[in-house]
Write an enzyme that holds these catalytic residues in place. Structure first.
Site, PDB file in Angstrom:
ATOM      1  N   LYS A  23       0.832  -1.211   0.000  1.00 35.71           N
ATOM      2  CA  LYS A  23       0.000   0.000   0.000  1.00 35.71           C
ATOM      3  C   LYS A  23       0.867   1.262   0.000  1.00 35.71           C
ATOM      4  O   LYS A  23       0.673   2.172  -0.806  1.00 35.71           O
ATOM      5  CB  LYS A  23      -0.922   0.018   1.219  1.00 35.71           C
ATOM      6  CG  LYS A  23      -1.842   1.229   1.254  1.00 35.71           C
ATOM      7  CD  LYS A  23      -2.400   1.481   2.625  1.00 35.71           C
ATOM      8  CE  LYS A  23      -1.333   2.071   3.528  1.00 35.71           C
ATOM      9  NZ  LYS A  23      -1.812   2.404   4.874  1.00 35.71           N
ATOM     10  N   ASP A  79      -6.168   0.487   1.138  1.00 35.32           N
ATOM     11  CA  ASP A  79      -6.161   0.197   2.569  1.00 35.32           C
ATOM     12  C   ASP A  79      -7.582  -0.214   2.965  1.00 35.32           C
ATOM     13  O   ASP A  79      -8.453  -0.372   2.105  1.00 35.32           O
ATOM     14  CB  ASP A  79      -5.666   1.406   3.382  1.00 35.32           C
ATOM     15  CG  ASP A  79      -6.581   2.609   3.228  1.00 35.32           C
ATOM     16  OD1 ASP A  79      -7.652   2.491   2.586  1.00 35.32           O
ATOM     17  OD2 ASP A  79      -6.231   3.676   3.758  1.00 35.32           O
TER      18      ASP A  79
END
Ligand code: SF4
Length: 163
Positions: free
Chosen positions: A72, A90
């Site tokens: 991420k 996320d």
């Protein structure tokens, strides 16, 4: 809120590499997991200094080898700093994508990313995560108004089905 003072004190990876984790902790103590993050930041800066001459690599694999950097975070850096066509997913992005109906039954962030990639034009990919995260903020406000002012409510799964 933490970065202005942090960046003023440590304006470059080289400057950050000279700091101790305890010194950095004082600047980021208000964020979650500040102990781990201050340690990651200093070790990450040292690696940037020794391996990449203080430059951020524009490469997902290289980024993910830096301390504290996962998929991420690597994608946030690639999209935001280098305008690369990648998605940073996320839990907020995953949840809101499913709520709107952009994804269906995606279990992991990677599954969400794969489903979103199927239908997102390349040129908007660098901005897509930011839009979805902003939408979470807007949704939190709109929820009290029953989503009535949302401009995409006609195509929203949650709005139309209650799911
Ligand atoms: S109607 Fe709009 S604000 Fe409400 S859940 Fe759907 S997309 Fe989000």
């Amino acid at each position: 809120m933490t970065t202005p003072a942090l960046f003023e004190k440590y304006p470059t990876p080289d400057a950050l590499a000279e700091a101790t984790a305890d010194e950095v902790y004082d600047y980021i103590s208000s964020v979650t997991f500040a102990n781990n993050k201050s340690d990651y930041l200093v070790r990450m800066a040292k690696l940037l200094k020794t391996r990449y001459r203080g430059n951020i690599p524009a490469d997902a694999d290289k980024l993910q080898k830096l301390p504290g950097v996962g998929r991420k975070t690597a994608h946030v850096i690639l999209a935001t700093l280098f305008n690369k066509p990648v998605l940073a997913v996320d839990t907020h992005v995953a949840r809101v994508s499913d709520r709107i109906g952009l994804t269906t039954g995606a279990g992991t962030p990677l599954e969400t990313e794969e489903q979103l990639l199927l239908h997102t034009p390349q040129d908007v990919l660098p901005k897509m995560s930011h839009w979805l995260i902003l939408h979470v903020v807007i949704y939190a406000q709109l929820k009290r108004q029953k989503c009535g002012k949302c401009e995409i409510r006609e195509i929203c799964r949650h709005y139309n089905t209650g799911e």
